[in-house]
Motif scaffolding. Structure first.
Motif, mmCIF file in Angstrom:
data_model
loop_
_atom_site.group_PDB
_atom_site.id
_atom_site.type_symbol
_atom_site.label_atom_id
_atom_site.label_comp_id
_atom_site.label_asym_id
_atom_site.label_seq_id
_atom_site.Cartn_x
_atom_site.Cartn_y
_atom_site.Cartn_z
ATOM 1 N N SER A 52 0.925 -1.098 0.158
ATOM 2 C CA SER A 52 0.039 0.257 -0.123
ATOM 3 C C SER A 52 0.897 1.107 -0.067
ATOM 4 N N ASP A 97 -11.434 0.774 6.286
ATOM 5 C CA ASP A 97 -11.788 0.806 4.890
ATOM 6 C C ASP A 97 -10.580 0.716 3.882
ATOM 7 N N GLN A 99 -7.389 -0.759 1.958
ATOM 8 C CA GLN A 99 -7.198 -2.054 1.200
ATOM 9 C C GLN A 99 -5.701 -2.137 1.054
ATOM 10 N N PRO A 100 -5.160 -3.055 1.512
ATOM 11 C CA PRO A 100 -5.690 -3.896 2.448
ATOM 12 C C PRO A 100 -5.994 -3.192 3.881
ATOM 13 N N ALA A 101 -6.913 -3.706 4.926
ATOM 14 C CA ALA A 101 -7.263 -3.187 6.268
ATOM 15 C C ALA A 101 -6.063 -3.627 6.984
#
Length: 122
Positions: A52, A97, A99-101
């Motif tokens: 992320s 919320d 992505q990924p959490a």
């Protein structure tokens, strides 16, 4: 292959607690410097090479910091009793919320040596 990335932030806040031990000092308004670390676990994306973008996570943590920094935690909506456990859950819920959490949230008070880890992995 799974990778875990982390981002930390800190905030200063006051609170009270109703406890069975150290009752007098806990019931008075007192403050701490809190540290928090959010971990995200997942595969490395082929295009970006990242689980992320940490820049996006930093933006979200800045928003959370605004809700908590220099606040009276007893009055923060959605937090409940201002325990380390509830702070960990509050942070995880606010970021659910993503992505990924988040896979893990750690909150600690370095000055007095205590902390809490919320493990969100299945």
């Amino acid at each position: 292959m799974q990778f875990t990335i982390h981002q930390r932030f800190f905030f200063d806040a006051a609170h009270t607690l109703d406890r069975a031990i150290e009752t007098e000092s806990s019931r008075r308004i007192h403050g701490h410097t809190y540290h928090a670390e959010v971990s995200i676990t997942g595969p490395r994306h082929e295009g970006s090479g990242m689980v992320s973008d940490l820049g996006y996570l930093r933006q979200r943590l800045d928003q959370l910091r605004e809700q908590l920094d220099h606040r009276f935690l007893d009055e923060v909506e959605g937090l409940g009793k201002p325990t380390l456990e509830n702070l960990s859950l509050f942070i995880a819920t606010a970021l659910a919320d993503l992505q990924p959490a988040p896979s893990r949230v750690r909150v600690w008070r370095e000055g007095i040596g205590d902390g809490c880890v919320l493990d969100l992995t299945p």
